[in-house]
Design a protein around this motif. Structure first.
Motif, PDB file in Angstrom:
ATOM      1  N   GLN A 251     -22.051 -18.292  21.047  1.00 17.66           N
ATOM      2  CA  GLN A 251     -22.729 -17.535  19.996  1.00 17.66           C
ATOM      3  C   GLN A 251     -21.990 -16.237  19.767  1.00 17.66           C
ATOM      4  OE1 GLN A 251     -25.405 -14.804  21.197  1.00 17.66           O
ATOM      5  NE2 GLN A 251     -25.236 -13.996  19.135  1.00 17.66           N
ATOM      6  N   VAL A 252     -21.862 -15.833  18.513  1.00 17.91           N
ATOM      7  CA  VAL A 252     -21.406 -14.481  18.199  1.00 17.91           C
ATOM      8  C   VAL A 252     -22.383 -13.878  17.208  1.00 17.91           C
ATOM      9  CG1 VAL A 252     -18.933 -14.691  18.631  1.00 17.91           C
ATOM     10  CG2 VAL A 252     -19.864 -15.422  16.443  1.00 17.91           C
ATOM     11  N   GLY A 253     -22.402 -12.568  17.123  1.00 14.81           N
ATOM     12  CA  GLY A 253     -23.266 -11.898  16.169  1.00 14.81           C
ATOM     13  C   GLY A 253     -24.234 -10.974  16.864  1.00 14.81           C
ATOM     14  N   ASN A 254     -25.460 -10.953  16.396  1.00 14.17           N
ATOM     15  CA  ASN A 254     -26.456 -10.049  16.943  1.00 14.17           C
ATOM     16  C   ASN A 254     -27.814 -10.732  16.789  1.00 14.17           C
ATOM     17  OD1 ASN A 254     -26.927  -7.572  18.140  1.00 14.17           O
ATOM     18  ND2 ASN A 254     -27.538  -6.625  16.200  1.00 14.17           N
ATOM     19  N   LEU A 255     -28.259 -11.400  17.839  1.00 14.22           N
ATOM     20  CA  LEU A 255     -29.458 -12.225  17.728  1.00 14.22           C
ATOM     21  C   LEU A 255     -30.426 -11.941  18.866  1.00 14.22           C
ATOM     22  CD1 LEU A 255     -27.844 -15.667  16.901  1.00 14.22           C
ATOM     23  CD2 LEU A 255     -29.112 -14.252  15.330  1.00 14.22           C
TER      24      LEU A 255
ATOM     25  N   LEU B  49     -33.645 -13.117  21.453  1.00 14.38           N
ATOM     26  CA  LEU B  49     -33.892 -14.308  22.261  1.00 14.38           C
ATOM     27  C   LEU B  49     -34.678 -15.367  21.482  1.00 14.38           C
ATOM     28  CD1 LEU B  49     -33.515 -15.479  25.096  1.00 14.38           C
ATOM     29  CD2 LEU B  49     -35.676 -14.451  25.743  1.00 14.38           C
TER      30      LEU B  49
ATOM     31  N   SER C 288     -19.637  -7.362  16.253  1.00 13.75           N
ATOM     32  CA  SER C 288     -20.706  -7.098  15.293  1.00 13.75           C
ATOM     33  C   SER C 288     -20.805  -5.602  14.989  1.00 13.75           C
ATOM     34  CB  SER C 288     -22.032  -7.597  15.862  1.00 13.75           C
ATOM     35  OG  SER C 288     -23.083  -7.156  15.052  1.00 13.75           O
ATOM     36  N   PRO C 289     -20.933  -5.237  13.709  1.00 15.03           N
ATOM     37  CA  PRO C 289     -21.032  -3.811  13.374  1.00 15.03           C
ATOM     38  C   PRO C 289     -22.303  -3.158  13.918  1.00 15.03           C
ATOM     39  CG  PRO C 289     -21.090  -5.180  11.406  1.00 15.03           C
ATOM     40  CD  PRO C 289     -20.879  -6.093  12.545  1.00 15.03           C
ATOM     41  N   ASN C 290     -23.310  -3.968  14.258  1.00 15.42           N
ATOM     42  CA  ASN C 290     -24.510  -3.392  14.871  1.00 15.42           C
ATOM     43  C   ASN C 290     -24.252  -2.918  16.289  1.00 15.42           C
ATOM     44  OD1 ASN C 290     -25.959  -3.988  12.635  1.00 15.42           O
ATOM     45  ND2 ASN C 290     -26.707  -5.940  13.427  1.00 15.42           N
ATOM     46  N   VAL C 291     -23.173  -3.434  16.867  1.00 17.52           N
ATOM     47  CA  VAL C 291     -22.879  -3.145  18.262  1.00 17.52           C
ATOM     48  C   VAL C 291     -21.888  -1.989  18.380  1.00 17.52           C
ATOM     49  CG1 VAL C 291     -21.765  -4.102  20.294  1.00 17.52           C
ATOM     50  CG2 VAL C 291     -23.394  -5.473  19.033  1.00 17.52           C
TER      51      VAL C 291
ATOM     52  N   ASP D  27     -31.637  -4.976  22.688  1.00 20.86           N
ATOM     53  CA  ASP D  27     -32.441  -6.160  23.013  1.00 20.86           C
ATOM     54  C   ASP D  27     -31.926  -7.405  22.310  1.00 20.86           C
ATOM     55  OD1 ASP D  27     -33.047  -5.185  20.597  1.00 20.86           O
ATOM     56  OD2 ASP D  27     -35.182  -5.626  20.672  1.00 20.86           O
ATOM     57  N   LYS D  28     -30.647  -7.358  21.905  1.00 23.96           N
ATOM     58  CA  LYS D  28     -30.085  -8.500  21.194  1.00 23.96           C
ATOM     59  C   LYS D  28     -28.873  -9.047  21.949  1.00 23.96           C
ATOM     60  CE  LYS D  28     -32.603  -7.755  17.418  1.00 23.96           C
ATOM     61  NZ  LYS D  28     -32.106  -6.839  16.400  1.00 23.96           N
ATOM     62  N   PHE D  29     -28.621 -10.335  21.704  1.00 25.63           N
ATOM     63  CA  PHE D  29     -27.420 -10.938  22.256  1.00 25.63           C
ATOM     64  C   PHE D  29     -26.282 -10.765  21.257  1.00 25.63           C
ATOM     65  CE2 PHE D  29     -30.802 -13.325  24.288  1.00 25.63           C
ATOM     66  CZ  PHE D  29     -30.375 -13.364  25.587  1.00 25.63           C
ATOM     67  N   SER D  30     -25.144 -10.298  21.717  1.00 21.76           N
ATOM     68  CA  SER D  30     -24.029 -10.239  20.773  1.00 21.76           C
ATOM     69  C   SER D  30     -23.057 -11.395  21.006  1.00 21.76           C
ATOM     70  CB  SER D  30     -23.330  -8.890  20.812  1.00 21.76           C
ATOM     71  OG  SER D  30     -22.620  -8.736  21.995  1.00 21.76           O
ATOM     72  N   THR D  31     -23.030 -11.932  22.199  1.00 23.13           N
ATOM     73  CA  THR D  31     -22.226 -13.130  22.447  1.00 23.13           C
ATOM     74  C   THR D  31     -22.851 -13.916  23.588  1.00 23.13           C
ATOM     75  OG1 THR D  31     -20.165 -12.094  21.763  1.00 23.13           O
ATOM     76  CG2 THR D  31     -19.956 -13.975  23.172  1.00 23.13           C
ATOM     77  N   ILE D  32     -22.813 -15.217  23.461  1.00 24.45           N
ATOM     78  CA  ILE D  32     -23.203 -16.077  24.575  1.00 24.45           C
ATOM     79  C   ILE D  32     -22.102 -17.101  24.754  1.00 24.45           C
ATOM     80  CG2 ILE D  32     -24.905 -17.692  25.481  1.00 24.45           C
ATOM     81  CD1 ILE D  32     -26.926 -16.416  23.602  1.00 24.45           C
TER      82      ILE D  32
ATOM     83  N   VAL E 122     -32.166 -21.572  28.355  1.00 19.97           N
ATOM     84  CA  VAL E 122     -33.090 -20.528  27.895  1.00 19.97           C
ATOM     85  C   VAL E 122     -33.501 -19.624  29.067  1.00 19.97           C
ATOM     86  CG1 VAL E 122     -35.331 -20.082  26.838  1.00 19.97           C
ATOM     87  CG2 VAL E 122     -33.894 -21.908  25.969  1.00 19.97           C
TER      88      VAL E 122
ATOM     89  N   LEU F 216     -30.745 -17.245  29.719  1.00 17.90           N
ATOM     90  CA  LEU F 216     -30.681 -16.196  28.705  1.00 17.90           C
ATOM     91  C   LEU F 216     -31.738 -15.136  28.979  1.00 17.90           C
ATOM     92  CD1 LEU F 216     -30.137 -18.243  25.430  1.00 17.90           C
ATOM     93  CD2 LEU F 216     -28.450 -17.236  26.931  1.00 17.90           C
ATOM     94  N   GLN F 217     -32.932 -15.588  29.363  1.00 20.97           N
ATOM     95  CA  GLN F 217     -34.014 -14.635  29.652  1.00 20.97           C
ATOM     96  C   GLN F 217     -33.635 -13.724  30.810  1.00 20.97           C
ATOM     97  OE1 GLN F 217     -37.258 -17.291  30.119  1.00 20.97           O
ATOM     98  NE2 GLN F 217     -38.085 -16.881  28.080  1.00 20.97           N
TER      99      GLN F 217
ATOM    100  N   ILE G 154     -30.752 -11.246  29.748  1.00 15.98           N
ATOM    101  CA  ILE G 154     -31.105 -10.098  28.905  1.00 15.98           C
ATOM    102  C   ILE G 154     -31.870  -9.065  29.725  1.00 15.98           C
ATOM    103  CG2 ILE G 154     -33.295 -10.955  27.913  1.00 15.98           C
ATOM    104  CD1 ILE G 154     -32.213  -9.916  25.208  1.00 15.98           C
TER     105      ILE G 154
END
Lengths: 284, 409
Positions: free
Chosen positions: A238-242, A244, B112-115, B230-235, B249, B252-253, B256
């Protein structure tokens, strides 16, 4: 592919002319609205609908197994070569190795690609290897290596998942023992809009925050590969800003998307086996 | 490092009992040590030691031309160098795969520009931008490279000083920029949202964080998550195994949760808590002088290196307070000194530990400046249960007041 230093790669400082056309002056929001309007996409698909898929095996006569996939306009050839001894390795490895090489053709994208693998292609190779490592019964060929080459002829989005799906078919065609069929799907997310199997423009628009109705929010692209009958995820990127919640929802959507692909591939493989048997009996 | 089946079983049982081979619980990190500002030729640097893993990150900045398709953005590039010192496996081209994996994951996480906003690195649209090179050197491998590298990168970027551009001359197609000549006239990068990578390893039925080398070998599969706020930028899934959806899942929990705690711990270490308040003889309220912890909003998380006190006393009557200022600065005018003129005596005090500028300012008791290579500190990320300390950033106007005093003087 060995690097050819004698080849002239063209001047370094060239840019695609499309940057200067009027198309490029549209705002991101306008571009996104053009792609997705009233739950429909520019090619009349629903948001969570695959593009038409065409698969053919045995295109590359030199390879042990090969597959060609068309997913909309995205076209990928994958070939699998016979196991050979792992080069430059002194110690004995109990498990076989998979070597993946993912390459975009120089003419496959709007911007010209170079002959040498760039970082994106190397990353995709690593992701492909990750997906296939847990699919192939590697203990069946200890100390050997299976080479898999994916070559993208035309990139219209979701090239990586197309390549992984095709690699699964090519491995089956080559007769490499596998635990399960592997299929892969891509999902683009822009705020609350989720786009399955995005085209190149949609994918590009999902890789950055686009203001919709004056707000910016979550965005991202997810590539997931699955072994369907074992319900295993062999690769997730995954990339971006997501958040859970977004990801949990997306996993469910992608799982269903992968499920939809399975019958197609099974049918194709059955067809291929029947054809081979028919050919063999005719030979006798 | 090769483990036999018995050793693997031992590790596995430890994880099941929530008592790992080194005594940690499943969600615990090993102790870390972080130093910043240790490479003098770099614009920013950090060294992180996580048990046996040692990472050195140096940031270099150069002027470049923006990409034609992104004229408003600067550039950020990661390069990982796996020296053969770190582990014999890296000999020759052995470390190449790991290096590419780490640098690609970092660039994906920062994309990501948010990051991380690359637009702030732009100098002149389409012509000039800053290119930030983040060079990562792996000095020693003791497992969990992703996490260590991401923490060190964030610390190094936090430490980075971008030169201030004073003037841009445009002459036709030629662009010349002039950079401020003042050494401390710099801008810091905004890295508050920069991602933290956490590797979540599945061993047996459970997920653990911060695996050591032995645990990494026992893992059936692991997930690297990059978390920004509180966001994932890469997984990214690593290792050779595959995971069930519900396991993914769960990972991921856990990822984070741990990443947010780690981020808070890192931020606490990087910022220095100082008392920030001031008072003068005309004010009746003397809380700032007597009891700085009693001042409302009187503690600030500074991104500066020193907490300071500047106290001005009258000489006549002797010892009568004229004003006192508690604040934080990057470079104190005087580290520890008393300056006198005809009417006033000014005490300058500076120190580098949390809330150390609470004294009267007259004595040298605040001074515990170790004056060593850099500011060295140890951060610990506790297990679940200890909630991370909330970080409040409230920049007081006193900072400006202090600057004003400095320049007027």
């Amino acid at each position: 592919m060995p690097v050819d230093h004698k080849r002239i790669n063209g001047p370094e400082e060239t840019v695609p002319y499309s940057l200067f056309t009027k198309l490029n002056t549209k705002s991101l929001q306008q571009q996104f609205k053009e792609q997705v309007r009233d739950e429909k996409r520019s090619d009349n698909r629903l948001l969570l609908e695959h593009r038409k898929i065409f698969i053919k095996t045995g295109l590359v006569s030199q390879a042990k197994g090969s597959a060609y996939i068309e997913q909309g306009k995205t076209k990928v050839i994958v070939s699998v070569f016979d196991p050979r001894e792992i080069p430059n390795r002194t110690d004995y490895s109990l498990k076989g190795e998979i070597y993946c090489e993912f390459k975009f053709a120089t003419f496959s994208c709007t911007k010209r690609r170079l002959h040498q693998q760039d970082t994106e292609e190397k990353q995709y190779s690593a992701l492909m290897k990750q997906a296939l490592d847990s699919t192939v019964c590697r203990h069946e060929f200890p100390n050997f290596q299976v080479d898999i080459y994916a070559f993208v002829l035309h990139n219209d989005g979701s090239a990586l998942s197309a390549a992984i799906t095709a690699a699964g078919v090519a491995l089956a065609h080559a007769g490499v023992p596998m635990y399960d069929l592997i299929v892969s799907a891509t999902l683009g997310i822009q705020q609350n809009i989720k786009l399955l199997d995005p085209s190149v423009t949609e994918q590009w628009l999902c890789e950055m925050p686009v203001p919709l109705d004056g707000k910016v929010g979550n965005q991202g692209v997810i590539v997931m590969s699955m072994l369907q009958s074992h319900e295993q995820i062999s690769q997730f990127y995954q990339v971006g800003n997501l958040s859970l919640e977004d990801i949990t929802d997306s996993i469910k959507i992608l799982e269903n998307a992968c499920k939809e692909l399975i019958p197609l591939i099974q049918k194709h493989l059955v067809k291929h086996v029947l054809k081979t048997m028919k050919n063999k009996s005719e030979d006798k | 490092m090769a483990l036999c089946e018995a050793e693997k079983t031992f590790v596995l049982h430890g994880v099941e009992e929530n008592f790992r081979i080194d005594g940690r619980e499943r969600e615990d990190y090993r102790p870390m040590e972080l130093e910043t500002d240790i490479v003098s030729h770099a614009f920013g640097s950090a060294r992180l030691r996580l048990a046996n893993t040692d990472v050195l990150v140096a940031v270099k900045i150069e002027v470049d031309t923006p990409f034609p398709e992104r004229p408003f953005e600067g550039k950020l590039e990661f390069f990982v160098d796996c020296s053969a010192n770190a582990t014999p496996d890296f000999e020759g081209r052995g470390g190449e795969g790991v290096a590419i994996e780490i640098s690609n994951t970092l660039s994906a996480a920062y994309s990501s520009p948010n990051v991380f906003d690359l637009k702030k690195l732009c100098i002149l649209k389409g012509k000039k931008c800053w290119k930030v090179y983040v060079d990562i050197l792996l000095l020693e491998c003791g497992g969990n490279l992703f996490d260590a590298v991401s923490l060190a990168v964030k610390a190094a970027l936090w430490n980075t000083q971008v030169p201030l551009v004073k003037q841009i001359d445009i002459d036709g197609n030629n662009v010349e920029i002039k950079v401020s000549e003042e050494l401390y006239d710099c801008r810091k990068l905004d890295v508050e949202k920069a991602p933290i990578l956490v590797t979540v390893c599945k061993i047996g039925e459970h997920c653990i964080v911060d695996p050591n080398v032995a645990e990494e070998q026992c893992s059936v599969g692991s997930v690297v998550v990059a978390v920004s706020e509180d966001k994932f930028s890469t997984i990214l899934q690593t290792g050779t195994g595959s995971l069930h959806m519900s396991t993914l899942v769960d990972c991921l929990q856990l990822g984070i949760k741990v990443a947010q705690r780690l981020d808070a711990a890192l931020w606490d270490t990087l910022t220095l808590e100082c008392y920030t308040c001031s008072t003068t003889e005309d004010e009746s309220d003397t809380t700032c002088l007597d009891n700085p912890s009693g001042v409302v909003g009187g503690v600030t998380d500074c991104d500066k290196k020193y907490c300071i006190i500047v106290r001005v006393d009258y000489k006549d009557p002797r010892g009568k307070l004229a004003s006192i200022l508690r604040s934080c600065v990057d470079k104190p005018t005087y580290t520890n000194d008393v300056i006198e003129d005809e009417t006033h005596r000014v005490y300058y005090r500076s120190c580098r530990t949390a809330k150390c500028n609470g004294g009267s300012g007259r004595s040298d008791s605040t001074s515990d400046d170790n004056g060593s290579l850099g500011d060295k500190s140890t951060i610990y990320c506790p297990g679940i249960g200890d909630g991370a300390v909330a970080v409040t950033v409230s920049f007081s106007i006193l900072l400006f007041a202090y600057a004003f005093v400095r320049y007027v003087r």
